[in-house]
Design a protein around this motif. Structure first.
Motif, PDB file in Angstrom:
ATOM      1  N   UNK A  70      63.038  40.039  57.956  1.00 43.21           N
ATOM      2  CA  UNK A  70      63.602  38.916  57.225  1.00 43.21           C
ATOM      3  C   UNK A  70      62.464  38.276  56.431  1.00 43.21           C
ATOM      4  N   UNK A  71      62.640  38.151  55.132  1.00 36.08           N
ATOM      5  CA  UNK A  71      61.582  37.521  54.328  1.00 36.08           C
ATOM      6  C   UNK A  71      62.086  36.204  53.743  1.00 36.08           C
ATOM      7  N   UNK A  72      61.581  35.090  54.241  1.00 34.84           N
ATOM      8  CA  UNK A  72      61.995  33.796  53.677  1.00 34.84           C
ATOM      9  C   UNK A  72      61.432  33.612  52.279  1.00 34.84           C
ATOM     10  N   UNK A  73      62.225  33.001  51.408  1.00 33.13           N
ATOM     11  CA  UNK A  73      61.816  32.852  50.005  1.00 33.13           C
ATOM     12  C   UNK A  73      62.347  31.534  49.464  1.00 33.13           C
ATOM     13  N   UNK A  74      61.418  30.701  49.036  1.00 33.76           N
ATOM     14  CA  UNK A  74      61.830  29.380  48.555  1.00 33.76           C
ATOM     15  C   UNK A  74      62.689  29.477  47.300  1.00 33.76           C
ATOM     16  N   UNK A  75      62.309  30.361  46.385  1.00 29.95           N
ATOM     17  CA  UNK A  75      63.025  30.446  45.114  1.00 29.95           C
ATOM     18  C   UNK A  75      64.459  30.959  45.276  1.00 29.95           C
ATOM     19  N   UNK A  76      64.724  31.640  46.346  1.00 31.18           N
ATOM     20  CA  UNK A  76      66.092  32.127  46.558  1.00 31.18           C
ATOM     21  C   UNK A  76      67.033  31.019  47.021  1.00 31.18           C
ATOM     22  N   UNK A  77      66.446  29.904  47.384  1.00 30.49           N
ATOM     23  CA  UNK A  77      67.213  28.707  47.731  1.00 30.49           C
ATOM     24  C   UNK A  77      68.348  28.998  48.723  1.00 30.49           C
ATOM     25  N   UNK A  78      69.572  28.930  48.230  1.00 37.06           N
ATOM     26  CA  UNK A  78      70.724  29.069  49.122  1.00 37.06           C
ATOM     27  C   UNK A  78      71.337  30.462  49.054  1.00 37.06           C
ATOM     28  N   UNK A  79      70.537  31.427  48.689  1.00 33.88           N
ATOM     29  CA  UNK A  79      71.033  32.800  48.594  1.00 33.88           C
ATOM     30  C   UNK A  79      70.338  33.716  49.583  1.00 33.88           C
ATOM     31  N   UNK A  80      70.992  34.794  49.885  1.00 32.80           N
ATOM     32  CA  UNK A  80      70.349  35.903  50.592  1.00 32.80           C
ATOM     33  C   UNK A  80      70.558  37.144  49.740  1.00 32.80           C
ATOM     34  N   UNK A  81      69.571  38.016  49.749  1.00 36.89           N
ATOM     35  CA  UNK A  81      69.624  39.176  48.871  1.00 36.89           C
ATOM     36  C   UNK A  81      68.989  40.382  49.539  1.00 36.89           C
ATOM     37  N   UNK A  82      69.384  41.523  49.071  1.00 37.87           N
ATOM     38  CA  UNK A  82      68.681  42.745  49.455  1.00 37.87           C
ATOM     39  C   UNK A  82      68.406  43.547  48.196  1.00 37.87           C
ATOM     40  N   UNK A  83      67.233  44.172  48.152  1.00 37.31           N
ATOM     41  CA  UNK A  83      66.821  44.969  47.010  1.00 37.31           C
ATOM     42  C   UNK A  83      66.815  46.440  47.416  1.00 37.31           C
ATOM     43  N   UNK A  84      67.412  47.251  46.572  1.00 39.09           N
ATOM     44  CA  UNK A  84      67.481  48.672  46.907  1.00 39.09           C
ATOM     45  C   UNK A  84      66.105  49.311  46.985  1.00 39.09           C
ATOM     46  N   UNK A  85      65.166  48.765  46.247  1.00 38.65           N
ATOM     47  CA  UNK A  85      63.827  49.351  46.293  1.00 38.65           C
ATOM     48  C   UNK A  85      63.093  48.972  47.583  1.00 38.65           C
ATOM     49  N   UNK A  86      63.641  48.053  48.314  1.00 35.34           N
ATOM     50  CA  UNK A  86      63.022  47.644  49.579  1.00 35.34           C
ATOM     51  C   UNK A  86      64.119  47.435  50.625  1.00 35.34           C
ATOM     52  N   UNK A  87      64.735  48.538  51.043  1.00 32.83           N
ATOM     53  CA  UNK A  87      65.952  48.423  51.853  1.00 32.83           C
ATOM     54  C   UNK A  87      65.717  48.077  53.317  1.00 32.83           C
TER      55      UNK A  87
END
Ligand SMILES: [Zn+2]
Length: 328
Positions: free
Chosen positions: A176-193
């Motif tokens: 799990x990588x916390x990210x301030x800029x993602x604010x209220x979203x969660x995301x997954x990147x295919x390049x880093x599955x």
């Protein structure tokens, strides 16, 4: 806006803008350690047959061919079923108001200021999500296998190689990588599955394990689908069924998002079964849906509106509706 509007090319980013309602998160102690969570998940896998009917999972029983067709098989809602969905939907948001661990609605969450990754709330949220990741992965596996069976996506021997590939991808997620800029979203990147990116507002505001499990499960489904579209047929089947039941056109990305949410509710329900507590059942299971209790009910190109999402999920899972209304 009730839903974030950030677009995401499917080739690069999956599940962008999965905003969930969040609220301040007292840095509470988790109920189970990760290792215990894993054992619970193994337990769940071993008793899937027992738990899944209790958890709703469309309550699809194998009916004899001579059995009368039900509203379920016809995909037509009876007036009684509609009333049950109304009551259950209201129960979700009523529970949220009274729940000390209730999620904040998406529209409320979006108005909140960004939160540094070092804030105690974000740190606690990240630790909670990491602790529950192994459990969520197992519950997603159980849920996907069940849905594949319910939607008749398996071959005669009960196997579906694409579902299996999705499960393999889910099992590989580690971080799990916390990210301030993602604010209220969660995301997954295919390049880093192997990583789920969580906005800190999101992390900090999920005060319940059930809420965290449902969100983790949602993102894990995106990862399982991956660039190969492993779950395309499941998304299609869920979207088609939801379309027939709701009289809405649910296909493409909204069908994928709805399926991710569906797995999220299933996973959270399994988690509740595996971790008994004195909290009322409706309160616990409502936590997988409560972030959708918005004031401004707006969807976007990728997501149904939050309140329609609640209704669609309850429509797909009548057992969950009954449990919310009757508490058993
Ligand atoms: Zn998503």
């Amino acid at each position: 806006m009730a839903q974030p509007l950030i677009k995401h090319p499917a080739s690069e980013l999956k599940g962008r803008a999965d905003a969930r309602g969040l609220r301040e998160s007292p840095a509470r102690t988790g109920r189970i350690a990760a290792s215990v969570g894993f054992r619970i998940s193994v337990f769940l896998l071993s008793v899937t047959v027992l738990l899944l009917p209790a958890a709703g999972a469309f309550a699809q029983k194998r009916l004899p061919r001579t059995a009368p067709r039900t509203s379920h098989t016809r995909d037509v809602l009876s007036p009684e079923a509609r009333e049950m969905i109304d009551l259950a939907s209201a129960a979700v948001c009523k529970e949220r108001l009274a729940d000390p661990k209730g999620s904040v609605p998406i529209d409320d969450m979006q108005a909140r200021p960004s939160l540094p990754v070092t804030s105690p709330e974000a740190v606690a949220g990240a630790e909670r999500a990491q602790r529950l990741l192994a459990t969520a992965k197992n519950l997603v596996e159980v849920s996907l296998r069940r849905l594949a069976a319910d939607y008749k996506l398996n071959s005669r021997n009960g196997y579906n190689p694409r579902i299996q590939r999705a499960i393999t991808r889910v099992r590989a997620v580690k971080t799990i990588r916390p990210d301030m800029d993602s604010r209220d979203n969660a995301s997954v990147f295919l390049k880093n599955p192997q990583t789920i990116v969580f906005g800190t507002i999101f992390l900090a505001g999920l005060p319940s394990d059930e809420g965290v499990v449902s969100v983790l499960a949602h993102e894990l489904v995106h990862i399982g689908d991956g660039g190969e579209d492993n779950l395309k047929l499941l998304f299609l089947a869920v979207g088609n069924r939801a379309s027939r039941l709701t009289s809405l056109k649910i296909q493409g990305q909204p069908a994928e998002e709805l399926t991710c949410d569906l797995v999220g509710t299933l996973a959270a329900r399994f988690y509740v079964s595996a971790t008994p507590s004195y909290e009322p059942l409706p309160r616990r299971i409502s936590r997988s849906l409560a972030h959708n209790c918005v004031e401004q009910d707006e969807g976007d190109d990728d997501h149904l509106s939050p309140k329609i999402t609640i209704r669609a999920l309850l429509t797909l899972n009548p057992t969950l509706s009954r449990e919310l209304v009757y508490g058993r």
